[in-house]
Design a protein around this motif. Structure first.
Motif, PDB file in Angstrom:
ATOM      1  N   GLU A 170       0.980  -1.480   0.206  1.00 46.85           N
ATOM      2  CA  GLU A 170      -0.027   0.296   0.533  1.00 46.85           C
ATOM      3  C   GLU A 170       1.037   1.319   0.294  1.00 46.85           C
ATOM      4  OE1 GLU A 170      -2.604  -0.186   3.189  1.00 46.85           O
ATOM      5  OE2 GLU A 170      -3.121  -2.607   2.605  1.00 46.85           O
ATOM      6  N   LEU A 171       2.653   0.707   0.200  1.00 47.30           N
ATOM      7  CA  LEU A 171       3.074   1.961  -0.105  1.00 47.30           C
ATOM      8  C   LEU A 171       2.336   3.327  -1.490  1.00 47.30           C
ATOM      9  CD1 LEU A 171       5.255   3.896   0.899  1.00 47.30           C
ATOM     10  CD2 LEU A 171       6.985   2.389  -0.793  1.00 47.30           C
ATOM     11  N   SER A 172       2.012   3.404  -2.425  1.00 49.75           N
ATOM     12  CA  SER A 172       1.009   4.323  -2.837  1.00 49.75           C
ATOM     13  C   SER A 172       0.251   5.436  -2.367  1.00 49.75           C
ATOM     14  CB  SER A 172       0.750   4.035  -4.515  1.00 49.75           C
ATOM     15  OG  SER A 172       1.673   3.456  -5.130  1.00 49.75           O
ATOM     16  N   GLU A 173      -0.078   4.342  -1.308  1.00 47.71           N
ATOM     17  CA  GLU A 173      -1.410   5.213  -0.953  1.00 47.71           C
ATOM     18  C   GLU A 173      -0.292   5.802   0.572  1.00 47.71           C
ATOM     19  OE1 GLU A 173      -1.705   1.638  -2.275  1.00 47.71           O
ATOM     20  OE2 GLU A 173      -4.116   1.976  -2.999  1.00 47.71           O
ATOM     21  N   LEU A 174      -0.039   5.228   0.386  1.00 43.97           N
ATOM     22  CA  LEU A 174       0.710   5.506   1.947  1.00 43.97           C
ATOM     23  C   LEU A 174       1.427   7.141   1.670  1.00 43.97           C
ATOM     24  CD1 LEU A 174       2.026   2.996   3.602  1.00 43.97           C
ATOM     25  CD2 LEU A 174       1.496   4.540   5.212  1.00 43.97           C
ATOM     26  N   LEU A 175       2.009   6.932   0.911  1.00 44.55           N
ATOM     27  CA  LEU A 175       2.722   8.544  -0.281  1.00 44.55           C
ATOM     28  C   LEU A 175       1.901   8.924  -0.566  1.00 44.55           C
ATOM     29  CD1 LEU A 175       5.995   6.458  -1.984  1.00 44.55           C
ATOM     30  CD2 LEU A 175       5.963   8.225  -0.328  1.00 44.55           C
ATOM     31  N   ALA A 176       0.724   8.832  -0.954  1.00 39.35           N
ATOM     32  CA  ALA A 176       0.012   9.976  -1.318  1.00 39.35           C
ATOM     33  C   ALA A 176      -0.443  10.549  -0.190  1.00 39.35           C
ATOM     34  CB  ALA A 176      -1.412   9.116  -2.292  1.00 39.35           C
ATOM     35  N   LEU A 177      -0.466   9.601   1.037  1.00 38.61           N
ATOM     36  CA  LEU A 177      -1.335  10.423   2.640  1.00 38.61           C
ATOM     37  C   LEU A 177      -0.269  11.470   2.918  1.00 38.61           C
ATOM     38  CD1 LEU A 177      -3.656   9.550   4.401  1.00 38.61           C
ATOM     39  CD2 LEU A 177      -1.921   8.327   4.811  1.00 38.61           C
ATOM     40  N   SER A 219       9.922  -2.776  -5.421  1.00 41.27           N
ATOM     41  CA  SER A 219       8.368  -2.163  -6.489  1.00 41.27           C
ATOM     42  C   SER A 219       8.464  -1.139  -5.188  1.00 41.27           C
ATOM     43  CB  SER A 219       7.243  -2.853  -6.012  1.00 41.27           C
ATOM     44  OG  SER A 219       6.202  -2.704  -5.373  1.00 41.27           O
ATOM     45  N   ALA A 220       8.314  -1.643  -4.035  1.00 40.45           N
ATOM     46  CA  ALA A 220       8.816   0.378  -3.073  1.00 40.45           C
ATOM     47  C   ALA A 220       9.982   0.730  -3.539  1.00 40.45           C
ATOM     48  CB  ALA A 220       8.887  -0.489  -1.412  1.00 40.45           C
ATOM     49  N   ARG A 221      10.956   0.435  -3.345  1.00 41.78           N
ATOM     50  CA  ARG A 221      11.946   1.355  -4.557  1.00 41.78           C
ATOM     51  C   ARG A 221      11.981   2.018  -4.954  1.00 41.78           C
ATOM     52  NH1 ARG A 221      17.963  -0.653  -3.649  1.00 41.78           N
ATOM     53  NH2 ARG A 221      17.274  -2.374  -4.124  1.00 41.78           N
ATOM     54  N   ARG A 222      11.371   1.684  -6.261  1.00 42.82           N
ATOM     55  CA  ARG A 222      11.003   2.557  -7.064  1.00 42.82           C
ATOM     56  C   ARG A 222      10.236   3.275  -7.080  1.00 42.82           C
ATOM     57  NH1 ARG A 222      11.333  -2.066 -10.000  1.00 42.82           N
ATOM     58  NH2 ARG A 222       8.842  -2.457  -9.942  1.00 42.82           N
ATOM     59  N   LEU A 223       9.408   2.979  -6.007  1.00 44.44           N
ATOM     60  CA  LEU A 223       8.190   4.351  -5.854  1.00 44.44           C
ATOM     61  C   LEU A 223       8.691   5.143  -4.682  1.00 44.44           C
ATOM     62  CD1 LEU A 223       4.974   2.042  -4.291  1.00 44.44           C
ATOM     63  CD2 LEU A 223       4.913   3.449  -6.430  1.00 44.44           C
ATOM     64  N   ALA A 224       9.620   4.523  -4.519  1.00 45.26           N
ATOM     65  CA  ALA A 224      10.494   5.827  -3.730  1.00 45.26           C
ATOM     66  C   ALA A 224      11.221   6.899  -4.299  1.00 45.26           C
ATOM     67  CB  ALA A 224      11.217   5.009  -2.158  1.00 45.26           C
ATOM     68  N   ALA A 225      11.839   6.315  -5.179  1.00 49.85           N
ATOM     69  CA  ALA A 225      12.829   6.558  -6.117  1.00 49.85           C
ATOM     70  C   ALA A 225      11.863   7.932  -6.855  1.00 49.85           C
ATOM     71  CB  ALA A 225      14.112   5.618  -7.277  1.00 49.85           C
ATOM     72  N   PRO A 277       4.596  17.392   4.754  1.00 51.18           N
ATOM     73  CA  PRO A 277       5.998  17.303   5.648  1.00 51.18           C
ATOM     74  C   PRO A 277       7.691  17.743   4.539  1.00 51.18           C
ATOM     75  CG  PRO A 277       6.065  15.606   4.306  1.00 51.18           C
ATOM     76  CD  PRO A 277       4.880  15.825   4.138  1.00 51.18           C
ATOM     77  N   HIS A 278       8.323  17.871   5.401  1.00 54.62           N
ATOM     78  CA  HIS A 278       9.469  18.438   4.853  1.00 54.62           C
ATOM     79  C   HIS A 278      10.537  17.079   4.901  1.00 54.62           C
ATOM     80  CE1 HIS A 278       8.560  21.957   7.724  1.00 54.62           C
ATOM     81  NE2 HIS A 278       9.190  22.063   6.607  1.00 54.62           N
ATOM     82  N   ARG A 279      10.331  15.575   5.464  1.00 52.68           N
ATOM     83  CA  ARG A 279      10.775  14.841   5.243  1.00 52.68           C
ATOM     84  C   ARG A 279       9.762  13.643   5.485  1.00 52.68           C
ATOM     85  NH1 ARG A 279      14.167  12.928   9.265  1.00 52.68           N
ATOM     86  NH2 ARG A 279      15.617  12.402   7.954  1.00 52.68           N
ATOM     87  N   ILE A 280       9.833  12.505   4.519  1.00 54.35           N
ATOM     88  CA  ILE A 280       9.084  11.045   4.289  1.00 54.35           C
ATOM     89  C   ILE A 280      10.545  10.369   5.013  1.00 54.35           C
ATOM     90  CG2 ILE A 280       7.364   9.668   2.914  1.00 54.35           C
ATOM     91  CD1 ILE A 280       6.422  11.801   2.251  1.00 54.35           C
ATOM     92  N   GLU A 281      10.767   9.374   6.266  1.00 52.46           N
ATOM     93  CA  GLU A 281      11.493   8.543   6.508  1.00 52.46           C
ATOM     94  C   GLU A 281      10.646   7.176   5.163  1.00 52.46           C
ATOM     95  OE1 GLU A 281      14.177   9.552   9.054  1.00 52.46           O
ATOM     96  OE2 GLU A 281      12.741   8.590   9.774  1.00 52.46           O
ATOM     97  N   LEU A 282      10.958   6.223   4.839  1.00 55.04           N
ATOM     98  CA  LEU A 282      10.246   5.425   4.452  1.00 55.04           C
ATOM     99  C   LEU A 282      11.358   3.965   4.616  1.00 55.04           C
ATOM    100  CD1 LEU A 282       9.518   6.074   0.810  1.00 55.04           C
ATOM    101  CD2 LEU A 282       7.683   5.458   2.353  1.00 55.04           C
TER     102      LEU A 282
END
Lengths: 366, 100
Positions: free
Chosen positions: A161-168, A204-210, A174-179
């Motif tokens: 659910e990382l896409s949804e988490l990132l959107a949220l 897949s998480a790494r690609r979303l983060a990038a 925020p100034h930073r998002i730490e995954l």
């Protein structure tokens, strides 16, 4: 290349109590052998002494540091000493008024955890649904001019659910998002088979983060931390044992890292009985694995030993029983097989998390 | 986000709220404090950042620094200052006040 150790960051674990019950909590799995809790006055002296030793930052954490009644006083003291003041929190229990008081006292950075993008999943992971509260706290932090980090601990239960988490998270500006992927120590080690993502999920998480890093450049820093189990080379855990961090526990023990209490055979000094400077410089637990002289092979002859310091001592102890062993996360470790096996030994999906820290009772609760 | 003003000679750089400059007794240097980070600043970086208060423009900052960097022309110095400020902006440490 090796620089002299210098205390830069004090990690003040004000209490082990917490409204959340995450299956990967970094607090000790056995909370029964706790000593007497530190008082406000004890903490103030720890803050003063840490700053005198050279510290530039303090992290108030726990458990949940908001459950420590004297938090605002400690924040004010730390700021008076010019320490950069961080609060690592679940966001509960907190009113806007109290956050404003903390900001007034000198709080500068709020690191707020979010477990999942939905209420149901939040309950599944943290044992309690604080999502609405967290969203409010994030908005207050922005209004009050605090630096805001959204911390998302990644594991198999939420990595999909990382896409949804990132959107949220992005919506909170925020100034930073730490995954940060779960590291398998303490509670997380007990629940490893249930939390471990597959290599595909991680990729897949790494690609979303990038992609998020690119999209948010200049507005929000996005950090992605691999789990040791998929890294092939160990992390310089805590920037190296006793190199720049000191953790002080709710009951006053000085540790070189959060998890060190799980290592049997080490003696940790009580900050009420010894000056902080003496503990930092000569304390036996701090000296034990400082630097690289104690390294066995394959670390001893490894060109990367000054970079990774042989990895994580707690992980070496937990997986091999030998605290001096090379971190098995390293593919050069003779024990690396246990890491490879653990990647494959994943529990069937849908199996309930059975090991979870109990609802907290704490003497500091007021 | 309040202002995403461009970076040019007329911009007025300012540290973002929650980013703080302090003197480090151990090293004698200025350090820039930010979440999870402390950046040790060399003398010229310190001279620039001390002036990032939202009051001075890049041009004014460069002008004030002329006496330290006598080998550089004002335009050259402006370019160097902007290059440094850009890096801080990319790391989320600095913001630009809208031109007044």
């Amino acid at each position: 290349m090796t620089t002299a150790p210098r205390l830069l960051t004090l990690i003040a674990e004000l209490t082990y109590a917490c409204p959340q019950r995450c299956a990967y909590c970094s607090n000790p799995t056995h909370l029964t052998r706790q000593g007497r809790a530190l008082s406000d006055e004890d903490w103030m002296r720890v803050i003063d002494d840490a700053e005198a030793l050279g510290a530039l930052q303090v992290h108030f954490t726990g458990g949940e540091p908001l459950l420590y009644g004297g938090l605002a006083r400690l924040v004010a003291r730390a700021r008076e000493r010019e320490l950069y003041v961080n609060l690592v929190t679940s966001g509960s229990p907190l009113s806007r008024r109290r956050l404003a008081e903390l900001a007034q006292a000198g709080l500068e950075h709020l690191q707020l955890s979010i477990q999942a993008p939905s209420h149901d999943k939040s309950i599944e992971i943290a044992g309690v649904d604080l999502l609405q509260q967290k969203l409010k706290v994030a908005a207050w932090a922005k209004e009050l001019g605090l630096q805001l980090t959204i911390n998302i601990v990644l594991h198999r239960e939420n990595v999909g659910e990382l896409s949804e988490l990132l959107a949220l998270a992005e919506g909170l500006e925020p100034h930073r998002i730490e995954l940060a992927n779960v590291q398998y120590l303490g509670w997380a080690l007990s629940n490893r088979a249930r939390l471990m993502p597959s290599r595909e999920e991680l990729e897949s998480a790494r690609r979303l983060a990038a992609a998020a890093q690119e999209r948010l450049k200049g507005r929000t820093d996005v950090l992605f931390v691999l789990p040791d189990y998929y890294a092939e080379r160990p992390r310089a855990c805590m920037g190296g044992w006793a190199q720049s961090y000191m953790v002080v526990t709710p009951d006053g023990l000085a540790l070189p890292c959060h998890a060190a209490r799980a290592i049997t055979g080490l003696h940790f000094d009580d900050v009420r009985r010894h000056p902080l400077a003496a503990i930092w410089r000569e304390g036996s637990a701090f000296q034990e694995f400082r630097g690289t002289d104690w390294h066995p092979e394959p670390c001893r002859s490894c060109p990367e030993r000054h970079k990774d310091f042989g990895g994580c001592r707690c992980q070496a102890f937990a997986l091999t029983g030998d605290t001096r062993a090379t971190d098995p996360a390293c593919s050069l470790s003779p024990h690396h097989g246990v890491i490879r096996e653990a990647r494959g030994a994943r529990a069937p999906r849908g199996e309930l998390l059975t090991l979870r820290r109990a609802p907290s009772v704490d003497r500091n609760l007021q | 986000m309040a202002s995403i003003a461009p970076l040019n000679q007329a911009s007025r750089p300012r540290l973002r709220p929650g980013i703080r400059l302090r003197h480090d007794r151990s090293s004698g240097q200025l350090v820039l404090l930010a979440p999870e980070r402390g950046l040790a600043l060399n003398a010229s970086a310190g001279e620039i950042i001390q002036r990032c208060t939202g009051e001075l423009t890049v041009e004014e900052i460069a002008t004030e620094l002329m006496h330290i960097h006598r080998d550089l022309s004002l335009p050259e110095l402006e370019v160097q200052v902007m290059h440094f400020l850009r890096r801080l902006m990319d790391r989320g440490l600095l913001t630009m006040e809208m031109t007044r």
